[in-house]
Design a protein around this motif. Sequence first.
Motif, PDB file in Angstrom:
ATOM      1  N   ALA A  78      37.011 -59.437 -15.950  1.00  0.00           N
ATOM      2  CA  ALA A  78      37.322 -58.322 -15.665  1.00  0.00           C
ATOM      3  C   ALA A  78      38.133 -57.850 -14.366  1.00  0.00           C
ATOM      4  CB  ALA A  78      36.548 -56.911 -15.848  1.00  0.00           C
ATOM      5  N   THR A  79      39.335 -56.636 -14.902  1.00  0.00           N
ATOM      6  CA  THR A  79      40.075 -56.808 -13.577  1.00  0.00           C
ATOM      7  C   THR A  79      39.253 -56.248 -12.593  1.00  0.00           C
ATOM      8  OG1 THR A  79      42.414 -56.797 -14.243  1.00  0.00           O
ATOM      9  CG2 THR A  79      41.923 -55.554 -12.164  1.00  0.00           C
ATOM     10  N   SER A  80      38.690 -56.566 -11.302  1.00  0.00           N
ATOM     11  CA  SER A  80      37.518 -55.282 -10.449  1.00  0.00           C
ATOM     12  C   SER A  80      38.580 -54.852  -9.026  1.00  0.00           C
ATOM     13  CB  SER A  80      36.770 -56.620  -9.570  1.00  0.00           C
ATOM     14  OG  SER A  80      35.929 -56.712 -11.188  1.00  0.00           O
ATOM     15  N   GLY A  81      39.839 -54.947  -9.576  1.00  0.00           N
ATOM     16  CA  GLY A  81      40.883 -54.658  -7.800  1.00  0.00           C
ATOM     17  C   GLY A  81      41.834 -55.501  -8.199  1.00  0.00           C
ATOM     18  N   PRO A  82      42.976 -54.681  -7.342  1.00  0.00           N
ATOM     19  CA  PRO A  82      43.068 -53.606  -6.652  1.00  0.00           C
ATOM     20  C   PRO A  82      43.365 -52.434  -8.100  1.00  0.00           C
ATOM     21  CG  PRO A  82      45.162 -55.009  -6.357  1.00  0.00           C
ATOM     22  CD  PRO A  82      43.771 -55.141  -6.777  1.00  0.00           C
ATOM     23  N   GLY A  83      42.990 -51.653  -7.610  1.00  0.00           N
ATOM     24  CA  GLY A  83      43.912 -50.238  -8.801  1.00  0.00           C
ATOM     25  C   GLY A  83      43.706 -49.257  -8.419  1.00  0.00           C
ATOM     26  N   LEU A  84      43.179 -48.147  -9.691  1.00  0.00           N
ATOM     27  CA  LEU A  84      42.424 -46.886  -9.755  1.00  0.00           C
ATOM     28  C   LEU A  84      41.033 -47.489  -9.905  1.00  0.00           C
ATOM     29  CD1 LEU A  84      45.492 -44.664 -11.846  1.00  0.00           C
ATOM     30  CD2 LEU A  84      45.322 -44.754 -10.039  1.00  0.00           C
ATOM     31  N   ILE A  85      40.888 -46.575  -9.159  1.00  0.00           N
ATOM     32  CA  ILE A  85      39.252 -47.184  -8.389  1.00  0.00           C
ATOM     33  C   ILE A  85      37.976 -46.410  -9.791  1.00  0.00           C
ATOM     34  CG2 ILE A  85      38.305 -45.010  -7.711  1.00  0.00           C
ATOM     35  CD1 ILE A  85      37.373 -48.498  -6.956  1.00  0.00           C
ATOM     36  N   GLY A  86      38.995 -45.572 -10.858  1.00  0.00           N
ATOM     37  CA  GLY A  86      37.475 -44.875 -11.924  1.00  0.00           C
ATOM     38  C   GLY A  86      38.350 -45.859 -13.044  1.00  0.00           C
ATOM     39  N   GLY A  87      39.165 -46.325 -13.225  1.00  0.00           N
ATOM     40  CA  GLY A  87      39.033 -47.158 -14.191  1.00  0.00           C
ATOM     41  C   GLY A  87      39.059 -48.677 -13.884  1.00  0.00           C
ATOM     42  N   VAL A  88      38.931 -49.540 -12.966  1.00  0.00           N
ATOM     43  CA  VAL A  88      38.703 -50.188 -13.145  1.00  0.00           C
ATOM     44  C   VAL A  88      37.415 -50.655 -12.991  1.00  0.00           C
ATOM     45  CG1 VAL A  88      38.055 -51.645 -10.898  1.00  0.00           C
ATOM     46  CG2 VAL A  88      40.236 -50.889 -10.984  1.00  0.00           C
ATOM     47  N   MET A  89      36.198 -49.595 -12.468  1.00  0.00           N
ATOM     48  CA  MET A  89      35.014 -49.442 -12.751  1.00  0.00           C
ATOM     49  C   MET A  89      34.234 -49.627 -14.090  1.00  0.00           C
ATOM     50  SD  MET A  89      33.684 -46.750  -9.707  1.00  0.00           S
ATOM     51  CE  MET A  89      32.423 -46.224 -10.049  1.00  0.00           C
ATOM     52  N   VAL A  90      35.671 -48.517 -14.709  1.00  0.00           N
ATOM     53  CA  VAL A  90      35.137 -49.119 -16.892  1.00  0.00           C
ATOM     54  C   VAL A  90      34.887 -50.235 -16.715  1.00  0.00           C
ATOM     55  CG1 VAL A  90      36.418 -48.097 -18.777  1.00  0.00           C
ATOM     56  CG2 VAL A  90      35.930 -45.874 -16.378  1.00  0.00           C
ATOM     57  N   GLY A  91      36.495 -50.859 -16.976  1.00  0.00           N
ATOM     58  CA  GLY A  91      36.422 -52.569 -16.980  1.00  0.00           C
ATOM     59  C   GLY A  91      35.424 -52.973 -16.542  1.00  0.00           C
ATOM     60  N   ALA A  92      35.063 -53.138 -14.859  1.00  0.00           N
ATOM     61  CA  ALA A  92      33.843 -53.885 -14.789  1.00  0.00           C
ATOM     62  C   ALA A  92      32.713 -53.662 -15.151  1.00  0.00           C
ATOM     63  CB  ALA A  92      34.290 -53.869 -12.977  1.00  0.00           C
ATOM     64  N   MET A  93      32.151 -52.720 -15.111  1.00  0.00           N
ATOM     65  CA  MET A  93      30.308 -52.144 -15.723  1.00  0.00           C
ATOM     66  C   MET A  93      30.302 -52.374 -17.451  1.00  0.00           C
ATOM     67  SD  MET A  93      29.530 -50.789 -12.889  1.00  0.00           S
ATOM     68  CE  MET A  93      27.250 -49.927 -14.069  1.00  0.00           C
ATOM     69  N   THR A  94      31.651 -52.324 -17.761  1.00  0.00           N
ATOM     70  CA  THR A  94      31.393 -53.091 -18.951  1.00  0.00           C
ATOM     71  C   THR A  94      31.238 -54.225 -19.135  1.00  0.00           C
ATOM     72  OG1 THR A  94      32.808 -50.412 -20.092  1.00  0.00           O
ATOM     73  CG2 THR A  94      32.648 -53.226 -21.805  1.00  0.00           C
ATOM     74  N   ALA A  95      32.251 -55.145 -18.593  1.00  0.00           N
ATOM     75  CA  ALA A  95      32.045 -56.671 -18.587  1.00  0.00           C
ATOM     76  C   ALA A  95      30.688 -57.436 -17.788  1.00  0.00           C
ATOM     77  CB  ALA A  95      33.185 -57.019 -17.575  1.00  0.00           C
ATOM     78  N   LYS A  96      30.323 -56.011 -17.356  1.00  0.00           N
ATOM     79  CA  LYS A  96      28.917 -56.732 -16.042  1.00  0.00           C
ATOM     80  C   LYS A  96      27.716 -56.055 -17.118  1.00  0.00           C
ATOM     81  CE  LYS A  96      29.976 -55.648 -11.737  1.00  0.00           C
ATOM     82  NZ  LYS A  96      29.774 -54.811 -10.548  1.00  0.00           N
ATOM     83  N   ALA A  97      28.035 -54.801 -18.111  1.00  0.00           N
ATOM     84  CA  ALA A  97      26.668 -55.125 -19.017  1.00  0.00           C
ATOM     85  C   ALA A  97      26.737 -55.629 -20.248  1.00  0.00           C
ATOM     86  CB  ALA A  97      27.006 -53.796 -20.148  1.00  0.00           C
ATOM     87  N   MET A  98      28.314 -56.703 -20.445  1.00  0.00           N
ATOM     88  CA  MET A  98      27.765 -57.513 -21.652  1.00  0.00           C
ATOM     89  C   MET A  98      27.435 -58.310 -21.048  1.00  0.00           C
ATOM     90  SD  MET A  98      32.376 -56.340 -23.057  1.00  0.00           S
ATOM     91  CE  MET A  98      31.905 -57.945 -23.878  1.00  0.00           C
ATOM     92  N   ALA A  99      28.751 -59.079 -19.734  1.00  0.00           N
ATOM     93  CA  ALA A  99      27.290 -59.846 -19.267  1.00  0.00           C
ATOM     94  C   ALA A  99      26.548 -60.381 -19.435  1.00  0.00           C
ATOM     95  CB  ALA A  99      28.300 -60.595 -18.480  1.00  0.00           C
ATOM     96  N   ALA A 100      25.498 -58.998 -18.908  1.00  0.00           N
ATOM     97  CA  ALA A 100      23.975 -59.410 -18.591  1.00  0.00           C
ATOM     98  C   ALA A 100      23.380 -59.566 -19.954  1.00  0.00           C
ATOM     99  CB  ALA A 100      24.122 -58.055 -17.899  1.00  0.00           C
ATOM    100  N   VAL A 101      23.368 -58.575 -21.204  1.00  0.00           N
ATOM    101  CA  VAL A 101      23.061 -58.525 -22.282  1.00  0.00           C
ATOM    102  C   VAL A 101      23.159 -60.086 -23.064  1.00  0.00           C
ATOM    103  CG1 VAL A 101      23.128 -57.696 -24.857  1.00  0.00           C
ATOM    104  CG2 VAL A 101      23.052 -56.188 -22.742  1.00  0.00           C
ATOM    105  N   MET A 102      24.447 -60.416 -22.921  1.00  0.00           N
ATOM    106  CA  MET A 102      24.737 -61.907 -23.344  1.00  0.00           C
ATOM    107  C   MET A 102      24.281 -63.615 -22.457  1.00  0.00           C
ATOM    108  SD  MET A 102      25.452 -60.921 -25.906  1.00  0.00           S
ATOM    109  CE  MET A 102      26.425 -62.772 -26.850  1.00  0.00           C
TER     110      MET A 102
END
Length: 351
Positions: A78-102
């Motif tokens: 997931a893009t973890s930066g640089p960028g608009l931080i709210g959006g970056v957090m949505v993508g990065a948190m989603t990727a981390k959650a999926m990676a953790a579960v899988m």
Amino acid sequence: MIVLGIETSCDETAVGIVDAERRIRANRVASQLQEHAPYGGVVPEIAARAHLDKLDDMIRFALSDAGIGLSDLSGIAATSGPGLIGGVMVGAMTAKAMAAVMRLPFIAVNHLEAHALTARLTDDVGFPFLLLLVSGGHTQLIHVKGVGAYTTLGTTIDDAAGECFDKGAKLLGLGYPGGPMIERAATGGNGKAFELPRPMLGRRGCDFSFSGLKTAVRLLVAQKGEGMTGRFVADAAASLQAAIADILFDRTRNALQGLEAENVSVTSLVAAGGVAANQVIRARLAQLAGAQNLRFAAPPPALCTDNGVMVAWAGLEHLKLGQRDGFDTAARPRWPLDPHHAGKSIGKSGA
Ligand code: KG4
Ligand code: ZN
């Protein structure tokens, strides 16, 4: 090896899936143009909420396009930066959650690196190469020596090239995003109709400046007053595009000459980022590369603008090198590709 990549750093909610054979298995991009249109620009809070709304579906669609399930993936990027931080957090948190579960590796991708490496996916470009990275927030010339090995040769001292397109389009009443609008309007115009400035042209080094050009367009429009005709807009768009193309050509030529003077060889000239979708700019850069016996490569226009495929590919490049990131990796609003470069990147959002 198959990697899923998530891009949410600006106003595109995008998910891509690629494999190690350089095949694009899925490429889903949902633009938020409509959400931001009433405000005349990207509103960070609205962007973050829209990513949250759309991302789950986009992931599901992408997996279905690729005909695979989460368990077929080798990693999630997931893009973890640089960028608009709210959006970056949505993508990065989603990727981390999926990676953790899988129980899959998570790769925190730098958005600029994703742009930088895309031509290796689309055109199999080898290292080292000279990269002209031109987007809405960045204008940089980078010597790319390998994955993670970037030396910035030049950067903008004020606006980014994409910003200049966007502001110019706004002044000419063409809407957002400005680059494609200017390109379209310019096809019917005369690029020599108006003499617009080309800041830094002929100067030493390879830094850029666009703010004087933007001001010149503002003055041109103000002089014209209320009576902007279709012909005027087409000629102004073509003149602006020609000026930006001249600046990019001149600065890139200086970078190539600088590398040559230092006996540093490159295999190719690569253009990436949204502005690299522009056909006039691509043609000028191809001409420059040809004159120096260099290969010119730029991703197809749809992969120049923000997408998830480039994030998946950058993740895959890191994964192939055995690199992965911890779940404690922070989202970063600023994240320079070359931390040693003193120049600053100013722009829309840093993305
Ligand atoms: O890489 P990108 O999609 O997002 C950022 O990371 O900034 O780049 C967006 C920028 C915008 O400024 C847009 O106007 C510009 O790329 N752009 C273009 C074209 N398509 C997009 N500029 C010139 N010509 C185009 N065809
Ligand atoms: Zn971008």
